[in-house]
Design a protein around this motif. Structure first.
Motif, PDB file in Angstrom:
ATOM      1  N   ASN A 112     -57.894   1.712 -65.131  1.00 15.43           N
ATOM      2  CA  ASN A 112     -57.791   0.711 -65.987  1.00 15.43           C
ATOM      3  C   ASN A 112     -57.652   1.467 -67.477  1.00 15.43           C
ATOM      4  O   ASN A 112     -57.259   0.876 -68.349  1.00 15.43           O
ATOM      5  CB  ASN A 112     -59.255   0.031 -66.494  1.00 15.43           C
ATOM      6  N   SER A 113     -58.098   3.096 -67.852  1.00 11.14           N
ATOM      7  CA  SER A 113     -57.598   3.782 -68.604  1.00 11.14           C
ATOM      8  C   SER A 113     -56.150   4.170 -68.896  1.00 11.14           C
ATOM      9  O   SER A 113     -55.288   4.179 -69.582  1.00 11.14           O
ATOM     10  CB  SER A 113     -58.521   4.930 -69.031  1.00 11.14           C
ATOM     11  N   ILE A 114     -55.449   4.349 -67.802  1.00 13.36           N
ATOM     12  CA  ILE A 114     -54.296   4.393 -67.335  1.00 13.36           C
ATOM     13  C   ILE A 114     -53.761   3.088 -68.066  1.00 13.36           C
ATOM     14  O   ILE A 114     -52.585   3.121 -68.292  1.00 13.36           O
ATOM     15  CB  ILE A 114     -53.546   5.475 -66.032  1.00 13.36           C
ATOM     16  N   ASP A 115     -53.933   1.910 -67.051  1.00  9.09           N
ATOM     17  CA  ASP A 115     -52.826   0.846 -67.069  1.00  9.09           C
ATOM     18  C   ASP A 115     -52.713   0.908 -69.113  1.00  9.09           C
ATOM     19  O   ASP A 115     -52.554   0.403 -69.198  1.00  9.09           O
ATOM     20  CB  ASP A 115     -53.846  -0.169 -66.407  1.00  9.09           C
ATOM     21  N   THR A 116     -54.253   0.615 -69.446  1.00  7.55           N
ATOM     22  CA  THR A 116     -54.135   0.922 -71.028  1.00  7.55           C
ATOM     23  C   THR A 116     -53.654   1.514 -71.993  1.00  7.55           C
ATOM     24  O   THR A 116     -52.461   0.718 -72.667  1.00  7.55           O
ATOM     25  CB  THR A 116     -55.821   1.005 -71.604  1.00  7.55           C
ATOM     26  N   VAL A 117     -53.425   2.656 -71.789  1.00 10.43           N
ATOM     27  CA  VAL A 117     -52.662   3.942 -72.095  1.00 10.43           C
ATOM     28  C   VAL A 117     -50.999   3.425 -71.810  1.00 10.43           C
ATOM     29  O   VAL A 117     -50.105   3.541 -73.020  1.00 10.43           O
ATOM     30  CB  VAL A 117     -52.894   5.264 -71.813  1.00 10.43           C
ATOM     31  N   SER A 118     -50.483   3.249 -71.028  1.00  4.68           N
ATOM     32  CA  SER A 118     -49.232   3.061 -70.417  1.00  4.68           C
ATOM     33  C   SER A 118     -48.867   1.933 -70.763  1.00  4.68           C
ATOM     34  O   SER A 118     -47.690   1.752 -71.995  1.00  4.68           O
ATOM     35  CB  SER A 118     -49.624   3.146 -68.607  1.00  4.68           C
ATOM     36  N   TYR A 119     -49.582   0.558 -70.324  1.00  6.34           N
ATOM     37  CA  TYR A 119     -48.349  -0.524 -71.710  1.00  6.34           C
ATOM     38  C   TYR A 119     -48.644  -0.749 -72.863  1.00  6.34           C
ATOM     39  O   TYR A 119     -47.597  -1.222 -73.278  1.00  6.34           O
ATOM     40  CB  TYR A 119     -50.436  -2.052 -71.006  1.00  6.34           C
ATOM     41  N   THR A 120     -50.198  -0.218 -73.944  1.00  5.95           N
ATOM     42  CA  THR A 120     -49.696   0.303 -75.129  1.00  5.95           C
ATOM     43  C   THR A 120     -48.480   0.729 -75.586  1.00  5.95           C
ATOM     44  O   THR A 120     -47.958   0.709 -76.396  1.00  5.95           O
ATOM     45  CB  THR A 120     -50.956   0.467 -75.701  1.00  5.95           C
ATOM     46  N   HIS A 121     -48.489   1.950 -74.878  1.00  2.00           N
ATOM     47  CA  HIS A 121     -47.758   2.784 -75.177  1.00  2.00           C
ATOM     48  C   HIS A 121     -46.103   2.858 -74.849  1.00  2.00           C
ATOM     49  O   HIS A 121     -44.883   3.088 -75.551  1.00  2.00           O
ATOM     50  CB  HIS A 121     -48.055   4.259 -75.011  1.00  2.00           C
ATOM     51  N   LEU A 122     -45.803   2.487 -73.642  1.00  2.00           N
ATOM     52  CA  LEU A 122     -44.665   1.702 -73.075  1.00  2.00           C
ATOM     53  C   LEU A 122     -44.127   0.259 -74.064  1.00  2.00           C
ATOM     54  O   LEU A 122     -42.887   0.471 -74.636  1.00  2.00           O
ATOM     55  CB  LEU A 122     -44.378   1.021 -71.610  1.00  2.00           C
ATOM     56  N   ARG A 123     -44.686  -0.508 -74.695  1.00  2.00           N
ATOM     57  CA  ARG A 123     -44.354  -1.195 -75.549  1.00  2.00           C
ATOM     58  C   ARG A 123     -44.037  -1.062 -76.576  1.00  2.00           C
ATOM     59  O   ARG A 123     -43.075  -1.393 -77.042  1.00  2.00           O
ATOM     60  CB  ARG A 123     -45.723  -2.399 -75.683  1.00  2.00           C
ATOM     61  N   ALA A 124     -44.715  -0.244 -77.282  1.00  2.00           N
ATOM     62  CA  ALA A 124     -44.483   0.779 -78.632  1.00  2.00           C
ATOM     63  C   ALA A 124     -43.483   1.628 -78.730  1.00  2.00           C
ATOM     64  O   ALA A 124     -42.292   1.535 -79.875  1.00  2.00           O
ATOM     65  CB  ALA A 124     -46.100   1.726 -78.873  1.00  2.00           C
ATOM     66  N   HIS A 125     -43.477   1.861 -77.467  1.00  2.00           N
ATOM     67  CA  HIS A 125     -41.976   2.939 -77.172  1.00  2.00           C
ATOM     68  C   HIS A 125     -40.799   1.723 -76.857  1.00  2.00           C
ATOM     69  O   HIS A 125     -39.735   2.489 -77.898  1.00  2.00           O
ATOM     70  CB  HIS A 125     -41.721   3.995 -75.767  1.00  2.00           C
ATOM     71  N   GLU A 126     -40.590   0.640 -76.250  1.00  2.00           N
ATOM     72  CA  GLU A 126     -39.262   0.407 -76.444  1.00  2.00           C
ATOM     73  C   GLU A 126     -39.620  -1.144 -77.552  1.00  2.00           C
ATOM     74  O   GLU A 126     -38.275  -1.047 -77.737  1.00  2.00           O
ATOM     75  CB  GLU A 126     -40.289  -0.833 -75.337  1.00  2.00           C
ATOM     76  N   THR A 127     -40.761  -1.086 -78.226  1.00  5.45           N
ATOM     77  CA  THR A 127     -40.107  -2.236 -79.489  1.00  5.45           C
ATOM     78  C   THR A 127     -39.009  -0.894 -80.600  1.00  5.45           C
ATOM     79  O   THR A 127     -38.274  -1.122 -81.476  1.00  5.45           O
ATOM     80  CB  THR A 127     -41.133  -2.219 -80.100  1.00  5.45           C
ATOM     81  N   ARG A 128     -39.648   0.055 -80.612  1.00  6.70           N
ATOM     82  CA  ARG A 128     -38.661   1.670 -81.253  1.00  6.70           C
ATOM     83  C   ARG A 128     -37.361   1.290 -80.602  1.00  6.70           C
ATOM     84  O   ARG A 128     -36.227   1.894 -81.434  1.00  6.70           O
ATOM     85  CB  ARG A 128     -39.779   2.958 -81.284  1.00  6.70           C
ATOM     86  N   GLU A 129     -37.287   1.263 -79.486  1.00  2.34           N
ATOM     87  CA  GLU A 129     -35.945   1.342 -79.388  1.00  2.34           C
ATOM     88  C   GLU A 129     -34.411   0.118 -79.945  1.00  2.34           C
ATOM     89  O   GLU A 129     -34.504  -0.477 -80.070  1.00  2.34           O
ATOM     90  CB  GLU A 129     -35.647   1.884 -77.211  1.00  2.34           C
TER      91      GLU A 129
END
Length: 185
Positions: A168-185
């Motif tokens: 569950n923690s990994i899902d949270t970290v992955s989702y949050t940071h992938l969205r932020a990373h994709e938003t910056r690109e």
């Protein structure tokens, strides 16, 4: 996206290094995320005399890897109610010029065979990193007590509750940071 881990224990079979490997291995199943553990085992004790001559190559390499990382996971044992001396030394070196920690995203995790789950060490390390300008995530919290009863002799998880917490923690970290990373690109 890049997620790097740093372990605050130098012990060969450190519980915290095992936990860090488990977390990073699970994160790396997402093909959009690259993970690695940054080797800090050869960092000398911080000494301004050493630094004034030349910053050690291992420190330079670690700083370069941190600059390229979107998230740093710090995994530290708790010693005497705080984070380890090894972790303090790591942070001391990383906080020196050129600075690489300000504005970095970080997650602090930890485990212990004791009952505290490294709560005091977690709290102190969060405060230290926050004071250096690091964006320390308050969630998820992977603070594990009785780790010696939750892994087999090969370092594999045998505790279903811990497995679920990490997933569950990994899902949270992955989702949050992938969205932020994709938003910056």
């Amino acid at each position: 996206m890049k997620i790097s881990g740093i372990c605050g224990s130098l012990r060969k079979n450190s519980w915290n290094n095992i936990l860090l490997k488990i977390v990073l291995n699970k994160i790396s199943k997402n093909k959009k995320i690259n993970t690695e553990i940054i080797n800090v085992s050869n960092f000398p004790l911080y000494n301004a005399d050493i630094e004034s001559i030349k910053t050690p190559e291992d420190v330079i390499q670690a700083k370069s890897k941190i600059q390229k990382s979107d998230l740093i996971i710090f995994s530290s044992p708790a010693y005497n109610g705080s984070y380890s001396g090894v972790m303090k030394n790591i942070v001391d070196w990383l906080s020196r010029s050129p600075q690489v920690l300000p504005d970095k995203n970080a997650l602090v995790i930890g485990c212990t065979p004791g009952m505290s789950g490294t709560l005091l060490g977690y709290t102190h390390l969060n405060q230290l990193l926050f004071g250096l300008g690091v964006n320390v995530l308050s969630q998820p919290r992977i603070l594990v007590s009785s780790i010696n009863k939750k892994l087999d002799t090969d370092g594999n998880l045998i505790d279903e509750d811990l497995e679920l917490l990490i997933e569950n923690s990994i899902d949270t970290v992955s989702y949050t940071h992938l969205r932020a990373h994709e938003t910056r690109e």
